[in-house]
Motif scaffolding. Structure first.
Motif, PDB file in Angstrom:
ATOM      1  N   ASN A 143       0.849  -1.197   0.000  1.00 54.87           N
ATOM      2  CA  ASN A 143       0.000   0.000   0.000  1.00 54.87           C
ATOM      3  C   ASN A 143       0.883   1.245   0.000  1.00 54.87           C
ATOM      4  O   ASN A 143       0.847   2.051   0.923  1.00 54.87           O
ATOM      5  CB  ASN A 143      -0.911  -0.002   1.232  1.00 54.87           C
ATOM      6  N   GLU A 144       1.672   1.375  -1.045  1.00 53.72           N
ATOM      7  CA  GLU A 144       2.647   2.454  -1.111  1.00 53.72           C
ATOM      8  C   GLU A 144       2.011   3.838  -1.189  1.00 53.72           C
ATOM      9  O   GLU A 144       2.663   4.845  -0.909  1.00 53.72           O
ATOM     10  CB  GLU A 144       3.572   2.231  -2.312  1.00 53.72           C
ATOM     11  N   ASP A 145       0.724   3.888  -1.576  1.00 53.38           N
ATOM     12  CA  ASP A 145       0.073   5.185  -1.696  1.00 53.38           C
ATOM     13  C   ASP A 145      -0.509   5.700  -0.381  1.00 53.38           C
ATOM     14  O   ASP A 145      -0.906   6.857  -0.280  1.00 53.38           O
ATOM     15  CB  ASP A 145      -1.044   5.112  -2.749  1.00 53.38           C
ATOM     16  N   HIS A 146      -0.528   4.861   0.652  1.00 47.33           N
ATOM     17  CA  HIS A 146      -1.125   5.272   1.917  1.00 47.33           C
ATOM     18  C   HIS A 146      -0.443   6.497   2.541  1.00 47.33           C
ATOM     19  O   HIS A 146      -1.141   7.443   2.940  1.00 47.33           O
ATOM     20  CB  HIS A 146      -1.138   4.107   2.909  1.00 47.33           C
ATOM     21  N   PRO A 147       0.895   6.534   2.648  1.00 43.68           N
ATOM     22  CA  PRO A 147       1.536   7.730   3.221  1.00 43.68           C
ATOM     23  C   PRO A 147       1.210   9.001   2.443  1.00 43.68           C
ATOM     24  O   PRO A 147       0.965  10.058   3.047  1.00 43.68           O
ATOM     25  CB  PRO A 147       3.029   7.396   3.148  1.00 43.68           C
ATOM     26  N   GLU A 148       1.188   8.900   1.127  1.00 43.92           N
ATOM     27  CA  GLU A 148       0.868  10.076   0.305  1.00 43.92           C
ATOM     28  C   GLU A 148      -0.572  10.532   0.549  1.00 43.92           C
ATOM     29  O   GLU A 148      -0.849  11.730   0.634  1.00 43.92           O
ATOM     30  CB  GLU A 148       1.065   9.750  -1.174  1.00 43.92           C
ATOM     31  N   MET A 149      -1.482   9.565   0.681  1.00 43.47           N
ATOM     32  CA  MET A 149      -2.878   9.896   0.943  1.00 43.47           C
ATOM     33  C   MET A 149      -3.035  10.583   2.297  1.00 43.47           C
ATOM     34  O   MET A 149      -3.801  11.543   2.436  1.00 43.47           O
ATOM     35  CB  MET A 149      -3.734   8.624   0.897  1.00 43.47           C
ATOM     36  N   THR A 151      -0.668  12.303   3.868  1.00 41.35           N
ATOM     37  CA  THR A 151      -0.054  13.626   3.751  1.00 41.35           C
ATOM     38  C   THR A 151      -0.999  14.606   3.065  1.00 41.35           C
ATOM     39  O   THR A 151      -1.172  15.745   3.522  1.00 41.35           O
ATOM     40  CB  THR A 151       1.263  13.543   2.958  1.00 41.35           C
ATOM     41  N   ASN A 152      -1.611  14.169   1.989  1.00 39.20           N
ATOM     42  CA  ASN A 152      -2.546  15.025   1.254  1.00 39.20           C
ATOM     43  C   ASN A 152      -3.755  15.405   2.100  1.00 39.20           C
ATOM     44  O   ASN A 152      -4.341  16.481   1.922  1.00 39.20           O
ATOM     45  CB  ASN A 152      -3.010  14.340  -0.027  1.00 39.20           C
ATOM     46  N   LYS A 154      -3.566  15.921   5.186  1.00 40.65           N
ATOM     47  CA  LYS A 154      -3.008  16.718   6.295  1.00 40.65           C
ATOM     48  C   LYS A 154      -3.183  16.026   7.644  1.00 40.65           C
ATOM     49  O   LYS A 154      -3.479  16.641   8.655  1.00 40.65           O
ATOM     50  CB  LYS A 154      -3.643  18.110   6.318  1.00 40.65           C
ATOM     51  N   LYS A 159       5.542   7.284   9.934  1.00 38.63           N
ATOM     52  CA  LYS A 159       5.638   5.929   9.406  1.00 38.63           C
ATOM     53  C   LYS A 159       6.909   5.275   9.924  1.00 38.63           C
ATOM     54  O   LYS A 159       7.960   5.922  10.009  1.00 38.63           O
ATOM     55  CB  LYS A 159       5.653   5.985   7.874  1.00 38.63           C
TER      56      LYS A 159
END
Length: 255
Positions: A143-149, A151-152, A154, A159
């Protein structure tokens, strides 16, 4: 193409007769074997301390799998950290949330979970915007997109890798004996390449993958993805296997 032997890159079920695999074996007269392609390796408390991770800094935890649950409580014990009753748990699925019962009194804790997606979980987390979130994970994330989600959105989070996913020793496996290989994670593909660097997928070898990241890893490795799950008609891998074998049998009868 005649499929006679299938290798599932997962641990063997305790009782295969109580799984859908047993029906596939009987219906299609195939041999199914199981091999654990990956294993989990602990990240020590001292390693986390070197990364300046203090569990007491966080008021909420994000749990994306049973493995993260197990390793969070393991690391808490190693750090001699007494988990406060007021810690909030945000789980990606209800089954992950219910698994917490192995470690805590479920009804006496603040537990939240998503029914459909990580985006839905983030929407819940936004209602608790004052929390400081801890996101434990593996070194290889599906789930590599979880941190970006996060962050977006806020969300205030940190992690940390609390366990590693590494390749198992498969030197006892004769990979060329199988007509079908089934994978459930990108790490499984990495293990295939690590253990069998000379492996070539011939036209008589079928490869199936579960999940978008696994399927992408299969094609990125230069292999042909012959079937996948979940799909609209095959939400599970066993259903996808059965559909593929049914289609192949129809083709063979026409020849």
């Amino acid at each position: 193409m005649k499929i006679k032997s299938i290798l599932i890159s997962q641990p063997k079920p305790v009782d295969i007769t109580k799984t859908p695999y047993d029906n596939i074996i009987k219906k299609f007269n195939v041999n199914i074997e199981f091999e654990k392609f990956i294993r989990l390796e602990d990240v020590s408390a001292s390693e986390l301390r070197q990364d300046k991770i203090k569990l007491s800094d966080y008021t909420a935890i994000i749990l994306t799998s049973r493995n993260t649950v197990d390793h969070f409580f393991r690391i808490a014990k190693e750090m001699r950290y007494t988990i406060p009753d007021e810690l909030k748990y945000f789980c990606v699925t209800e089954s992950t949330a219910l698994y917490l019962q192995h470690y805590i009194q479920y009804r006496k804790r603040k537990i939240f979970f998503s029914k459909h997606s990580f985006a839905e979980l983030i929407a819940i987390m936004k209602k608790h915007s004052n929390e400081s979130y801890f996101l434990p994970c593996s070194n290889i994330s599906t789930n590599e997109d979880h941190p970006e989600m996060l962050t977006n959105a806020k969300i205030n989070f940190k992690k940390a890798v609390i366990f590693r996913t590494v390749a198992s020793d498969l030197s006892h496996v004769k990979i060329d004996n199988y007509d079908m290989l089934v994978f459930f994670s990108p790490a499984g593909i990495d293990s295939l390449k690590s253990n069998f660097p000379d492996f070539k997928q011939t036209e008589n070898v079928v490869i199936g993958g579960f999940g978008e990241t696994t399927c992408q890893a299969i094609t990125d490795a230069g292999f042909t993805l012959n079937f996948s799950a979940p799909t609209q008609t095959a939400p599970s891998m066993t259903m996808a296997i059965e559909q593929f074998l049914t289609a192949e049998n129809k083709k063979n009868k026409k020849k």
